[in-house]
Scaffold this active site. Structure first.
Site, PDB file in Angstrom:
ATOM      1  CG  HIS A   1      30.080  12.020  -9.191  1.00  0.00           C
ATOM      2  ND1 HIS A   1      29.962  10.779  -9.749  1.00  0.00           N
ATOM      3  CD2 HIS A   1      30.232  11.811  -7.860  1.00  0.00           C
ATOM      4  CE1 HIS A   1      30.033   9.867  -8.786  1.00  0.00           C
ATOM      5  NE2 HIS A   1      30.199  10.474  -7.635  1.00  0.00           N
TER       6      HIS A   1
ATOM      7  CG  LEU B   1      25.919  12.600  -8.076  1.00  0.00           C
ATOM      8  CD1 LEU B   1      26.741  12.851  -6.834  1.00  0.00           C
ATOM      9  CD2 LEU B   1      26.766  12.742  -9.314  1.00  0.00           C
TER      10      LEU B   1
END
Lengths: 253, 628, 314
Positions: B250, B264
């Site tokens: 990510h 995240l």
């Protein structure tokens, strides 16, 4: 930034146990769970702790830190002074399994007792229309991450083991409120059963559940008290009872 | 010794209680079979809760130009056409039904003005497509599934007197082995994490829905559960893994402060107007728009800014490029010395939106960083960098039934299954992947059980599985599982990470083999009572197989595509698009075989502009115009 | 720790010294309540109860909290108790409650002849003058019963006095001293469910107090168009009482909270959002209005007793 932390961690099982002193390095910016992991990796390889996301989203690492029910992943060590001893114990409302891990099966039993959502039978998938203002109240309660800190702190069961039979606890009061305020749920007796089956009347709204909620759900103000008022509507208010008999309407005025 | 163990008989055992596992269980139960759901955590804690952005489904509620064909095209583009077309097709076609179905089970998505499910923009999706609930969509999904299970249990309780007649959750149980008899699945074996007591499940079908492998890497958004259990269990049971070299890093994981490292920052922060800048203050993404995306992405700030107001007449800001592109761009900036002191770049949403709007649109983002690390995203920029997030590779399955190739009775769905996302997954596709293929795995398992019946487990099989569990306690003074795990994470992070080379991969393969050898000698202190060191010993074994499979597949693929970047082979090569890497396990080593990727059938081929396909396919493929 | 039975054979209670609990901090609190300490007859020490139940983590402390958890219930207790003492004294004083044009909120609406001519909220001597055992009954008693009921059943005050007076619980994660607990499921506490009727009565009273405040725009001779400190005092008192009433949970429920679909009742939804904003501050309004009403009464009393002069602005 490195500092030395003095911890007292409860270790034991369902039969016996005690607080044990541990000294460990830490850095500000770390959370208690980071420190527990360090203890685990360096000093107590078999220290039992339940955790998962380490981001305050799954509600696994519930424990009591300096006597307060908290998520270890959301408790920054910078909140504690250099000389302060940080006492870490398992949740005290539930039976302990080992060290910081407790048996929270009570909550799953209670979850089974709350009747599930019932969708209108004539409404096909994709046909539901709900306005944002109508779903917002229930959405607040669906933020619940099931950390069970509210259940742990609630004195109704924390201080009275015998009440566990008849009391669902704050987590499930917000579940009931969520469904009672759901724009489409068709089960109409949730107010009555909240009182008769789930022990809503046992709650004396002392708000500890709201105080410990890591999601800041306003459990008491937005769920429990509105449910108590709704119960009054159907059970205790003679005028409303009369009104409902005359008008045969539900959910309006 | 086999007489004393806890034994259960079910029609189907589902390993993993995330979105895919629960959806499979619901399907099986609704078909009238008995199901055991086995998970390592408590019920409802699976990693699915972490999904924030939303669930991609072309319902067309916000933009009615959207339909399954557009979604299919976006998915294939995102995966650089390495996706199994049939999975992408099924996914795009069935996703809306799976979302609507959740609503009939009580899910409360955010709404449009007309009262329909609201949909938001997301990287790689042409239209607003992600059904969402603020930024806690994963939680909504798993809670809805969990409550659906409870609803079914309540029905059983009313009808049979016990909620656990047909469906039972075994929380905090680790499965160490999928049991085979005569080449077919016969059950699963594991132990209760609470006390180490062993459990035997006899079942003719097993659905693996164990999620990802992130814990193989040092910086990851995954929780401790993401240890590649399902991948390894399937390999050992005789199934194959496909394309394990593709891992999604990510692009925006927090790199600082420590307490949130790896966590995240959802893509919606960029979707809502967050911009990426380097330490010089440059908005650098404009430099990194690949040719294939030139037509969809703005090449100047003015147009990018206008897009937030007028999406029909402007191209999208480059911050919304697919994840691999953004990850690679950040990586390049940091390597060029333009990163922050902690090795990331800045992501700032505070300059474009007011504090109030940020808190409303990104509530859990704000809440999370404010509470976890004292960072106020309404006031300051975040420091972000790539973090290991998702594995595209996984168990090779039949797209329609989710049946694992190679072993009868084994099924896989969700992140643990491969093929659906090709070389790169689009944000939002994973939540609907769980639902679409979770259901299909349930259906596949039901059909299999109905046609095959019971496959009894022999005592010798059980004994073998039991011996393995007891082994770590019988050794003394052996290796420490924690330090071996750390060593493995260093190797994968440094040598099999986001940018790879031949030399490093070969070194990694050698080192992983060395750890595997040493891991055979792990010893555990303490007893079986909730002992994390004991648990890690088994998790580590799984991670080692996954790492080996990833490193070996990565070494073979001499190109850069999606979640696989080779410094020594920087470009995408159409001939490599034609093949999958299939991992299998011979009991000692992971072996990789090259296998042809099924070609797009004509009706799907024709959904694309031929000029677009030319960027991915060889002239021969283009000339053929599809497989039929 | 004296005569307490040992909770279980396996588990003996260690001394207080080993837990993070500071007896000296609790002393003033204990002295006032007498319920807290283990030596209290009401303390839980039955083996197997509460946090000392079988199976729970063996810890001897009732709480491991290290903050000043006792402070809030202690202060709450002192303040509420003081108010009760003052209000009781004033209710029975039966005098010094009227000084043209000001009337004490404890005695409004005026039910006695003392303010017949001049009180704006005079409703007449509907009760006449009552005597019990030869003693004149203060008209205040007929009035105070309503705000008393309102505050007693108020969701905020319930929290406050359950915690500070009854210590059920004294603070979060602090073991309470009661062996049994049935909450609000039985008499008398089941009467808390009548809160809404007390709320309605409170609203009526607010109307009278508002009339009093408006009437305070007169001078001592009853001429309109004047304003004094007393005007401000009564105005502030009425305002805070309105805010307290309107921010109340039952008001929030009545105005719109009981609806299932807000979208079908846009006006009530709007009102509900306003009341919800006030409701966030209900606790503050509860305290401010409590002080307000006591101070307003005190002010009128002092003016009425000529201890101070009601200063006029114009």
């Amino acid at each position: 930034m490195a500092r030395t932390l003095k911890l007292r961690i409860w270790r034991g099982n369902d039969e016996d146990g005690a607080l044990q002193d541990v000294t460990v390095e830490g850095n500000n910016g770390e959370v208690v769970l980071d420190i527990i992991h360090r203890v685990q990796a360096t000093q107590m390889g078999d220290l039992a702790v339940r955790w998962n996301c380490k981001a305050g989203k799954c509600g696994s690492c519930s424990m009591e830190i300096n006597g307060k029910p908290r998520l270890a992943c959301m408790t920054q060590i910078s909140a504690y002074g250099d000389d302060e001893v940080i006492t870490i114990t398992p949740l005290r409302a539930f039976p302990v399994i080992k060290d910081l891990v407790t048996d929270v099966s009570f909550n799953y039993k209670k979850a089974l007792e709350v009747r599930a959502y019932e969708h209108p039978v004539d409404l096909k998938p994709g046909e539901a229309r709900m306005e944002q203002v109508d779903v917002e109240r229930s959405q607040e309660f669906r933020k619940c991450i099931e950390c069970f800190l509210c259940q742990d702190t609630c004195h109704v069961i924390r201080d009275h083991e015998e009440n566990k039979k008849s009391f669902a606890g704050p987590r499930f009061f917000i579940r009931i409120a969520e469904l009672d305020m759901h724009p489409l749920d068709t089960l109409r007796n949730r107010k009555q059963t909240a009182q008769s089956e789930h022990g809503l009347g046992m709650c004396n709204i002392t708000k500890c559940c709201t105080e410990v909620c890591p999601e800041h759900i306003r459990i008491t103000d937005n769920a429990i008290i509105p449910m108590k008022e709704r119960v009054v509507d159907v059970k205790y208010d003679p005028l409303r009872w009369l009104g409902s008999v005359i008008r045969k309407r539900d959910g309006i005025l | 010794m086999t007489a004393n163990i806890e034994r259960h008989k079910y029609d189907i055992v589902v390993i993993g209680a995330g979105g895919a596992g629960l959806r499979a269980a619901v399907e099986a139960r609704e078909a009238g079979l008995t199901v055991a759901i086995v998970c390592k955590s408590l019920f409802g804690k699976a990693h699915t809760v972490m999904a924030e952005g939303g669930a991609a489904a072309s319902m067309g509620n916000v933009n009615d130009k959207d339909n399954w064909m557009v979604h299919f095209r976006d998915t294939m583009r995102g995966g650089k056409f390495l996706n199994h077309y049939r999975m992408a097709e099924l996914h795009a076609k069935e996703a809306p039904d799976r979302i609507w179905e959740l609503e009939t089970w009580g899910a409360l998505f955010d709404r449009t003005k007309e009262g329909k499910i609201s949909q938001r923009n997301f990287g790689g999706h042409e239209y607003p497509r992600l059904a969402h609930v603020g930024d806690r969509t994963g939680l909504e999904l798993i809670r809805t599934m969990q409550q659906r299970i409870v609803a079914l249990q309540q029905i059983d309780a009313r009808e049979t007197g016990s909620p656990e007649t047909n469906i039972r959750v075994f929380a905090e149980v680790t499965i160490t082995e999928i049991l085979n008899e005569n080449g077919k699945v016969a059950g699963a074996y594991g132990y209760r994490r609470e006390n180490g007591a062993e459990v035997l499940f006899e079942a003719p079908a097993v659905v693996i829905a164990t999620g990802g492998v992130g814990k193989t890497f040092k910086i990851t958004s995954n929780s401790w559960e993401g240890t590649g259990d399902g991948h390894a269990l399937a390999l050992k049971a005789g199934a194959n893994l496909v394309d394990m070299e593709f891992l999604q890093f990510h692009p925006t994981g927090m790199v600082w402060p420590l307490s949130v490292k790896g966590i995240l920052v959802t893509e919606s922060v960029r979707g809502e107007g967050g911009i990426l800048t380097n330490s010089l203050g440059e908005r650098f993404m404009f430099k990194y728009i690949p040719d294939v995306f030139k037509n969809q992405y703005a090449d100047n700030e003015a147009e990018a800014d206008r897009w937030y107001i007028d999406q029909d007449n402007n191209r999208r800001p480059p911050e919304l490029l697919p994840r691999d592109e953004v990850a690679r761009a950040i990586n390049s900036e940091v390597k060029a010395g333009r990163g922050t002191e902690h090795g990331g770049v800045f992501l700032d949403v505070s300059k474009r939106l007011s504090a109030e709007i940020i808190k409303k649109r990104l509530p859990s983002m704000w809440h999370q960083f404010y509470e976890l690390a004292g960072v106020d995203i309404t006031k300051e920029a975040m420091e972000v960098g790539p973090t290991c997030h998702y594995v595209m590779g996984g168990v090779e399955v039949n797209p329609d039934t989710a049946a694992a190739v190679g072993v009868e009775g084994l099924f896989a769905a969700g992140e643990v299954a491969g093929g659906m996302h090709g070389s790169n997954r689009l944000g939002g596709n994973s939540l609907t992947d769980l639902l679409v293929f979770g259901r299909r795995a349930g259906m596949g398992a039901v059909a299999y059980v109905k046609s095959h019946g019971v496959n009894p487990v022999s005592d010798s099989t059980i004994e073998k599985a039991a011996t393995r569990i007891a082994a770590p306690f019988t050794r003394e003074g052996g290796e420490n599982a924690y330090s071996l795990h750390q060593e493995l994470q260093e190797i994968t992070h440094n040598l099999v990470g986001i940018i790879r080379t031949r030399v490093e991969l070969m070194e990694a393969i050698e080192k992983i083999a060395d750890i595997r050898q040493r891991s055979a000698n792990i010893s555990v202190t303490g007893d079986r009572m909730f002992n994390p060191g004991f648990h890690l010993a088994f998790d580590l074994d799984n991670m080692l197989l996954v790492a080996e499979s990833t490193a070996k597949s990565a070494l073979l693929r001499e190109e850069s595509r999606g979640g696989h970047t080779r410094d020594d082979f920087p470009g995408m090569n159409p001939t490599w698009r034609q093949v999958n890497h299939i991992s299998s396990f011979d009991g000692a080593n992971v072996n990789i075989k090259v296998q042809a990727l099924p070609a797009l059938p004509k009706e799907l081929f024709d959904l694309f502009d031929v000029h677009e396909l030319e960027k991915y396919m060889t002239p021969q493929e283009i000339a053929k115009g599809g497989s039929n | 720790m004296g005569s307490n039975p040992t909770p279980s054979a396996r588990f003996t209670r260690p001394s207080w010294a080993c837990v993070r609990f500071h007896p000296w901090k609790v002393v003033p609190y204990l002295a006032l309540t007498g319920l807290w300490h283990e030596t209290s007859p009401m303390a839980i020490d039955t083996p197997g109860n509460g946090v000392f139940s079988e199976g729970r983590a063996k810890l001897s402390a009732r709480t491991l909290r290290t903050d000043k958890w006792w402070l809030t219930p202690f202060v709450t207790f002192v303040v509420l108790f003081s108010f009760i003492v003052y209000a009781t004294f004033r209710a029975f004083e039966n005098g010094k409650y009227f000084a043209q044009p000001l009337i004490s909120p404890f005695y409004s609406p005026c039910l006695s002849t003392d303010c017949v001519k001049d009180s704006p909220s005079f409703v007449g001597t509907i009760f006449g003058t009552y005597h019990i055992f030869g003693m004149t009954v203060s008209p205040s008693l007929f009035i105070l019963i309503f705000p008393l009921a309102f505050r007693l059943t108020c969701y905020y005050y319930r929290k406050a006095y359950y915690r500070s007076f009854w210590m059920s619980p004294p603070a979060c994660a602090v073991a309470e001293p009661h062996a049994k607990y049935t909450g609000e499921t039985r008499a008398p506490l089941i009467l808390q469910n009548g809160h809404r009727y007390a709320f309605y009565a409170g609203l009526v009273l607010n109307v009278f107090l508002s009339i009093d405040a408006i009437g305070a725009f007169r001078n001592e001779k009853g001429q309109w168009g004047h304003m004094s400190i007393g005007t401000l005092v009564l105005l502030a008192n009425a305002t805070f009482l309105w805010l307290y009433s309107l921010s109340c949970h039952t008001c929030r429920h009545t105005i719109g909270g009981r609806l299932r679909n807000f979208s079908k009742h846009p006006v009530r939804y709007k009102l509900w959002t306003w009341v919800s904003v006030l409701n966030h501050k209900h606790q503050n309004f509860a305290w401010i209005s409590l002080f307000g009403v006591a101070l307003a009464d005190l002010y009128v009393r002092q003016v009425s007793g000529h201890s101070i002069r009601n200063l006029y602005f114009f």
